[in-house]
Design a protein around this motif. Structure first.
Motif, PDB file in Angstrom:
ATOM      1  N   LEU A 106      35.192  45.257  44.219  1.00  0.00           N
ATOM      2  CA  LEU A 106      35.421  44.949  42.993  1.00  0.00           C
ATOM      3  C   LEU A 106      37.245  45.185  42.849  1.00  0.00           C
ATOM      4  N   SER A 107      37.527  46.026  43.514  1.00  0.00           N
ATOM      5  CA  SER A 107      39.139  46.220  43.632  1.00  0.00           C
ATOM      6  C   SER A 107      39.738  45.055  44.491  1.00  0.00           C
ATOM      7  N   ALA A 108      38.961  44.662  45.502  1.00  0.00           N
ATOM      8  CA  ALA A 108      39.626  43.400  46.116  1.00  0.00           C
ATOM      9  C   ALA A 108      39.781  42.091  45.214  1.00  0.00           C
ATOM     10  N   VAL A 109      38.606  41.731  44.662  1.00  0.00           N
ATOM     11  CA  VAL A 109      38.057  40.631  43.942  1.00  0.00           C
ATOM     12  C   VAL A 109      39.204  40.672  42.750  1.00  0.00           C
ATOM     13  N   ILE A 110      39.405  41.816  42.149  1.00  0.00           N
ATOM     14  CA  ILE A 110      40.358  41.731  40.792  1.00  0.00           C
ATOM     15  C   ILE A 110      41.915  41.608  41.391  1.00  0.00           C
ATOM     16  N   GLY A 111      41.928  42.511  42.589  1.00  0.00           N
ATOM     17  CA  GLY A 111      43.386  42.283  43.160  1.00  0.00           C
ATOM     18  C   GLY A 111      43.763  40.898  43.590  1.00  0.00           C
ATOM     19  N   LEU A 112      43.110  40.091  44.298  1.00  0.00           N
ATOM     20  CA  LEU A 112      43.360  38.859  44.813  1.00  0.00           C
ATOM     21  C   LEU A 112      43.376  38.123  43.589  1.00  0.00           C
ATOM     22  N   LEU A 113      42.622  38.066  42.468  1.00  0.00           N
ATOM     23  CA  LEU A 113      42.650  37.198  41.348  1.00  0.00           C
ATOM     24  C   LEU A 113      43.725  37.539  40.514  1.00  0.00           C
TER      25      LEU A 113
END
Length: 319
Positions: A106-113
């Motif tokens: 979740l942290s990675a997806v939100i960070g990349l988005l």
């Protein structure tokens, strides 16, 4: 080099690195003060108890034989036994790892988005006031320790503005964790902040590099506006270095999860590692290190494969 040959070569390299990781963990296990037996049985164990333990565990065999025995254990999913929790390490990690993966993904997806469009937006507005402001904020976010950022988030959004709980979900299953989505907000933000700062900088640099290429000038000469050029050409080409760095960022995500989980009392592998470190539970510590190292190798391999798919010009010699 063809794509199948490249993939085979990268898989073999990943397997070789994993073998090296098992050797390092094996050496660390035998480098414990007093040896593995003393580390597991504790400082009060007698010489007879240590000798009996070494014989039962095969620790009185030559080191090459012990290593082969250790590999056999790993192949069968045996990471040892926690002597503080009196449970198999593989079972403990298996119960905690899915929750850690939820937090890190979740942290990675939100960070990349957030980081990818932010980096492109900065590149288009290079050297303007908004670019300087975002760059300054990125450096602040990157240099702020995760635990300090987490404390600020708790103070502001849980104490001053009671919008979110100060504690992460406490469920034992993923269903129970997702049943409290509001309790995931602050841990995910704390984990994503540094990633947004880092990857927005990479995306900005990659976008600026591609905007100076001949194909962009040709597209502009043909009448294409900046938005269309960014969507059709620059975006995909700029993703290559970002994807390459994503694989190497896996250990950073797990390291951040360790601090975030302890700070928000999130029952994942990071909290397990933290508790094991306080209790000097070496089997759990080394089991977590092995899992994180293997995850890093797999993450790097997947990043290389995705990078090859995005940009077939990437050659194995540059990987």
């Amino acid at each position: 080099m063809s794509t199948p040959s490249y993939l085979i070569r990268r898989v073999l390299q990943a397997l070789a690195v994993i073998v090296i990781v098992t050797i390092v963990v094996f050496v660390l296990l035998h480098a414990l003060p007093g040896g593995p037996a003393r580390g597991i049985l504790g400082p009060q164990a007698t010489a007879q108890q240590i000798a009996r333990f070494n014989h039962e565990q095969g620790l009185d065999e030559p080191l090459p034989v012990q290593y082969l025995y250790y590999l056999n254990q790993l192949v069968h999913g045996d990471l040892g036994t926690s002597y503080t929790l009196n449970a198999p390490v593989a079972q403990l990690i298996g119960e905690r790892l899915p929750k850690t993966l939820v937090l890190t993904i979740l942290s990675a997806v939100i960070g990349l988005l957030l980081a990818i469009p932010l980096g492109m937006w900065q590149a288009v507005r290079r050297n303007r006031p908004v670019d300087y402001v975002i760059t300054t904020l990125s450096f602040i976010a990157y240099s702020t320790p995760v635990y300090f950022l987490g404390l600020i988030l708790v103070l502001v959004f849980s104490q001053v503005l009671p919008w979110f709980p100060s504690q992460a979900p406490q469920g034992e299953t993923l269903g129970q964790v997702f049943a409290e989505p509001q309790a995931l907000v602050l841990p995910v933000i704390a984990g994503a902040a540094s990633m947004i700062a880092v990857f927005s900088r990479y995306m900005r640099a990659a976008t600026l590099e591609n905007l100076s290429e001949d194909y962009v000038r040709t597209a502009r000469a043909g009448g294409s506006h900046t938005g269309a050029i960014l969507r059709r050409h620059v975006f995909r080409n700029s993703l290559t270095p970002v994807v390459a760095m994503l694989g190497y960022y896996v250990p950073v995500l797990f390291g951040g999860a360790l601090v975030v989980e302890q700070l928000f009392n999130y029952p994942g592998m990071g909290l397990l590692f933290w508790s094991a470190a306080q209790a000097s539970d070496y089997p759990v510590l080394l089991g977590c290190v092995l899992v994180i190292a293997v995850a890093t190798v797999i993450g790097t391999l997947l990043a290389d494969i995705v990078q090859r798919i995005i940009d077939p010009r990437v050659k194995a010699g540059r990987a």
